[in-house]
Write an enzyme that holds these catalytic residues in place. Structure first.
Site, PDB file in Angstrom:
ATOM      1  N   CYS A 168     -21.555 -12.936   8.189  1.00 57.92           N
ATOM      2  CA  CYS A 168     -22.370 -11.718   8.305  1.00 57.92           C
ATOM      3  C   CYS A 168     -21.503 -10.489   8.072  1.00 57.92           C
ATOM      4  O   CYS A 168     -21.853  -9.572   7.326  1.00 57.92           O
ATOM      5  CB  CYS A 168     -23.021 -11.626   9.683  1.00 57.92           C
ATOM      6  SG  CYS A 168     -23.991 -13.044  10.184  1.00 57.92           S
ATOM      7  N   ASP A 173      14.897  10.849  15.489  1.00 56.08           N
ATOM      8  CA  ASP A 173      15.277  12.250  15.470  1.00 56.08           C
ATOM      9  C   ASP A 173      16.035  12.536  16.766  1.00 56.08           C
ATOM     10  O   ASP A 173      15.796  11.882  17.787  1.00 56.08           O
ATOM     11  CB  ASP A 173      14.040  13.125  15.369  1.00 56.08           C
ATOM     12  CG  ASP A 173      14.385  14.599  15.448  1.00 56.08           C
ATOM     13  OD1 ASP A 173      15.208  15.052  14.639  1.00 56.08           O
ATOM     14  OD2 ASP A 173      13.829  15.287  16.332  1.00 56.08           O
ATOM     15  N   ASP A 182       9.790  17.043  11.497  1.00 51.87           N
ATOM     16  CA  ASP A 182       9.808  15.579  11.411  1.00 51.87           C
ATOM     17  C   ASP A 182       8.576  15.026  10.693  1.00 51.87           C
ATOM     18  O   ASP A 182       8.559  13.855  10.301  1.00 51.87           O
ATOM     19  CB  ASP A 182       9.856  14.960  12.821  1.00 51.87           C
ATOM     20  CG  ASP A 182      11.117  15.346  13.579  1.00 51.87           C
ATOM     21  OD1 ASP A 182      12.165  15.458  12.936  1.00 51.87           O
ATOM     22  OD2 ASP A 182      11.028  15.536  14.804  1.00 51.87           O
ATOM     23  N   ASP A 202       9.354  14.356  16.961  1.00 51.28           N
ATOM     24  CA  ASP A 202       8.397  15.149  17.732  1.00 51.28           C
ATOM     25  C   ASP A 202       8.171  16.532  17.176  1.00 51.28           C
ATOM     26  O   ASP A 202       7.321  17.263  17.683  1.00 51.28           O
ATOM     27  CB  ASP A 202       8.863  15.273  19.182  1.00 51.28           C
ATOM     28  CG  ASP A 202      10.032  16.246  19.323  1.00 51.28           C
ATOM     29  OD1 ASP A 202      10.861  16.312  18.396  1.00 51.28           O
ATOM     30  OD2 ASP A 202      10.098  16.933  20.358  1.00 51.28           O
ATOM     31  N   CYS A 253     -21.563 -13.760  12.878  1.00 55.60           N
ATOM     32  CA  CYS A 253     -20.375 -14.516  12.482  1.00 55.60           C
ATOM     33  C   CYS A 253     -19.624 -13.768  11.398  1.00 55.60           C
ATOM     34  O   CYS A 253     -20.047 -12.700  10.934  1.00 55.60           O
ATOM     35  CB  CYS A 253     -20.754 -15.916  11.998  1.00 55.60           C
ATOM     36  SG  CYS A 253     -21.663 -15.898  10.437  1.00 55.60           S
TER      37      CYS A 253
END
Length: 836
Positions: free
Chosen positions: A19, A469, A730, A726, A16
């Site tokens: 725990c 970008d 960037d 990408d 649970c």
């Protein structure tokens, strides 16, 4: 400077949220630990630590000291093997719980049937009856029917039936529900409490009361209390909780279904070409880098590699979400587990095992599922004190009923206290967030969206502004030369006809550049050879030869740009080579970030770049400014060229917009998001691209540090910003943004700097990622709401708050059913994300 390391290892025995919270607190308190995330769903702990202060073995020992099991994973196991092992463990757990739940339910029904003649026995007449409403209903409704159907049962002595019920109950307690008591005892020994504590206290109290009534009924009768037994309550409570655990195990297994699907995609066998040319089938575990593998139509590609011969179309949808197959030919890379659809080919294996793309994706998704979303903190804080509070409420309930209730009877006080212990459920709170995160990250992987953890998933829900970008994100990232304009041809420079590429003029085209639709071998051989390429010696540039012809201009620029990795430079070099220009290596090359490049080719100084670069070198571009502006308005990127300090021409390169960009931008805007395009390109070109994509806000002509500054400025306005890019340039902006989203077809640096990676270069994935995050957070909040409401409402009802006004008292058996269903409902609600 200290370094950090990360280790993820399994933790057993957690049942649970209490725990989970205890193990996490223990790990977080260890010296050298900077972050600890314990996941109840995956039964593991992910810990970031300083290896100079503490070792992984020390972390495992710390968990064991809390009473839970832990061990370090085998270093030899791959991500596939770990996931398969986890799946097998889930399956074993589910099968074991199913057997125990079914047996317990059958025994519970039998014990309930035995309990009715016991309660009806004549020796109990006139004594205080059970306060359990379910048992009273049995007596008034079921007993008459049972007497008619099984009259012989009522002829058996009540004491004999009691001992039979006791024997059956002990089977359930000692066999089916034994782990509840052993785990509760372990928690007690380590001065903690969890869900097992509540179950053990509730059923244990009912069992002890029943044992006393069985072996010393006279004591109860002497005090005017019927020596009723609660064996059916004990068995039903354990049975119903086991049913709930079984359903939990099944549902939890379904939350990682997407990950298991990925793992199962990898083929087991590869067809390898031996040194003598023979083909042989080999398990992929025995493959080595460099092996040549044959793949036929319809087969899955065994491992990552590069095609040597043959062509085909490959279905990569399992990784990228792209439904259309991708054309592949010699030199192209292929990814393991993707499907070869049409042709056969041979390829050389490159990355295997844990280094393969699929293995990295599986590892990334597993790490994401092990992480925690910030919204989980509230549930963790409540879980830490939940069980002690519930036990205190049960004690208060017992005392109030015993002292203040009408008749001040022991039985209703006892029944209400047991119901409080049983109905309380910390499981629902512990499962509310991780189940949603697990399903969402798995679903994202199916869609080609890799989300690096619960924190990123939650932050994406708050995004207000998306910064895109331009190159490789909004556009294809594969620019091509469209125009070459020399200084002498400024008035009649070459134009892109839309259907043909620009070609180098032949010797007869001294008056200007013209559009030539195609290039034949004859025209290629008839071209003017650039005079700077005729030998390797530096050639003086006579002033009378200015302005330069297009052949010389392109030769000089392409030779210089060979030393650059910029996409625009690659476009120029590729364009020149396609026209058979014999390029040379530049004597000197210098990249001018955000402006262009400078260098020396065959003794000639060459500058290529934007107007800022020309201005820094005191070169007047007035003669070609109008031409450059016209090209910019067409969405092309014009680059001025200067040779030996004099303006020589303009070369224009266009990067076509992706077909899906306009649709993706429109979708983002419909979602209420502001869309900004950020680029180092000149403003006119950027605005032309933005118009085609439907973007109204453009920030152009910015250097990499300018991109970071723009993201900071937007954040300063109180915006939650996502940056999508990408390229290497960037990466700083991706790291600065609240959420960095990398196009997976881009550079590794960009992917590493981001929190979300799109496996295909399609901007629609950005909208999908944000939509998935929003839906996940909505379901997470629903889970937390119902988990808290369940306990907030259920515990007072079990305590008897409705009894004074409505006469309603909750049976412990109904309480156990409610407890079992609460966590199941949370997991089931999270599974709705699989249909997102």
């Amino acid at each position: 400077m200290s370094t950090t390391a990360k280790v993820t290892f399994p933790v057993t025995g957690m049942t649970c949220a209490a725990c989970q919270a205890r193990v996490q607190r223990t790990l977080a308190r260890q010296p050298g630990v900077t972050d600890a995330a314990v996941n109840l769903m995956l039964n593991n702990a992910a810990v970031t630590y300083d290896p100079s202060v503490i070792t992984p073995e020390g972390l495992v020992d710390a968990v064991r000291m809390t009473g839970y099991g832990a061990e370090l994973p085998s270093a030899a196991r791959t991500a596939f093997e770990e996931q398969e092992a986890a799946g097998e463990e889930h399956a074993r757990e589910y099968r074991a719980l199913r057997i125990r739940a079914a047996a317990s339910l059958a025994i519970s029904v039998l014990v309930m049937l035995l309990s009715m003649p016991i309660m009806s026995a004549a020796e109990h007449a006139g004594l205080a009856r059970s306060a359990d409403p379910l048992l009273r209903w049995q007596m008034t409704v079921l007993t008459p029917a049972l007497r008619a159907w099984l009259p012989w049962l009522y002829a058996i002595s009540a004491s004999v039936l009691t001992y039979i019920a006791l024997a059956l109950t002990l089977v359930v307690v000692v066999w089916a529900g034994r782990h509840f008591y052993t785990r509760a005892w372990s928690a007690f020994r380590h001065r903690s409490a969890d869900m097992n504590t509540l179950i053990a206290l509730g059923t244990g109290a009912a069992l002890l009361y029943s044992l006393a009534a069985t072996f010393a009924p006279g004591v109860f009768i002497a005090h005017g209390i019927a020596p009723d037994v609660y064996y059916e309550a004990v068995t039903f409570i354990i049975a119903l909780i086991l049913v709930g655990n079984m359903l939990d195990a099944r549902a939890k297994s379904e939350t990682s279904a997407a990950l298991r699907t990925l793992v199962r995609l990898q083929p087991r066998i590869a067809r390898v070409v031996r040194e003598d040319g023979r083909e042989a089938e080999m398990p992929i575990a025995q493959l080595r880098s460099g092996d040549v593998i044959i793949v036929r139509p319809g087969e899955r590609i065994p491992v990552d590699g590069v095609i040597l011969s043959g062509t085909s179309a490959v279905d990569e949808s399992m990784l990228t979400g792209e439904s259309l197959p991708v054309e592949k030919r010699a030199g192209d890379s292929v990814i393991g587990a993707t499907i070869n659809t049409t042709g056969a080919f041979r390829y050389r294996a490159t990355t295997l095992g844990s280094d393969s793309v699929l293995a990295q994706i599986v590892r990334l998704v597993r790490d994401a599922q092990s992480s925690k979303a910030p919204i989980q903190r509230l549930a963790d804080q409540v879980s830490a004190i939940f069980v002690p509070v519930v036990v205190s409420i049960a004690i208060v309930t017992f005392v109030v009923w015993l002292v203040a209730a009408p008749g001040a009877s022991f039985l209703p006080a006892f029944s209400a206290a047991v119901a409080v212990l049983i109905i309380a459920c910390p499981c629902a709170m512990g499962l509310a967030v991780p189940t949603a995160v697990m399903v969402a990250t798995g679903k994202g992987a199916e869609l080609g969206i890799l989300i690096k953890g619960g924190a990123a998933l939650q932050r994406a829900n708050d995004i207000q502004t998306v910064v895109l970008d331009k190159t490789g994100t909004v556009t294809e990232g594969k620019p091509t030369v469209t125009d070459v304009v020399t200084a002498r041809d400024a008035g009649c420079g070459m134009r892109d006809a839309g259907t043909a590429s620009v070609v180098i003029p032949s010797a007869s085209e001294e008056s200007g550049l013209g559009v030539i639709p195609s290039v034949s071998e004859e025209s290629r051989s008839a071209r003017e050879i650039p005079r700077f390429a005729r030998d390797d010696k530096a050639v003086a540039l006579p002033a009378s030869r200015f302005p330069l012809p297009a052949s010389d201009l392109l030769f000089l620029v392409a030779s210089l740009e060979q030393s650059s990795e910029h996409p625009l430079a690659e476009a120029i070099v590729g364009y020149a080579k396609a026209r058979s220009l014999a390029l040379v290596t530049a004597d000197r090359f210098e990249a001018r970030t955000g402006r262009g490049a400078a260098g020396r080719v065959n003794g000639v100084d060459v500058l290529v770049g934007n107007e800022r670069l020309m201005s820094e070198s005191s070169i007047d571009v007035g003669e070609l400014r109008a031409e450059a502006e016209r090209l910019s308005l067409d969405g092309k990127t014009p680059m001025y060229v200067a040779v030996d300090g004099e303006l020589a021409g303009v070369i224009a390169v266009a990067d076509p917009i992706k077909p899906s960009s306009a649709e993706a931008v429109a979708r983002l805007q419909r979602m209420g998001l502001d869309v900004v395009m950020l680029t180092g390109d000149n403003r006119r070109t950027a605005e032309a691209i933005a118009r085609r994509a439907g973007i109204t806000r453009v920030v152009a002509e910015v250097l990499p540090e300018g991109k970071v500054a723009e993201v900071k400025r937007l954040q300063g306005e109180g915006k939650v910003v996502a940056m999508v890019g990408d390229g290497i340039n960037d990466a700083p902006a991706l790291a600065q943004a609240d959420v960095g989203i990398a196009i997976g077809t881009g550079t590794d640096v960009a992917v590493e700097a981001s929190e979300i990676t799109l496996m295909r270069g399609d901007l629609r994935g950005v909208a999908s990622a944000i939509a998935l995050s929003r839906r996940t957070m909505r379901i997470t909040k629903q889970n937390l709401f119902w988990a808290f409401v369940y306990n907030t409402v259920g515990i007072p009802i079990a305590a008897g708050i409705l009894y004074p006004a409505l006469g309603i008292l909750l049976s412990p058996i109904f309480a156990s059913a409610a407890m079992a269903l609460s966590s199941v409902s949370v997991v089931t609600n999270s599974l709705r994300l699989r249909r997102a």
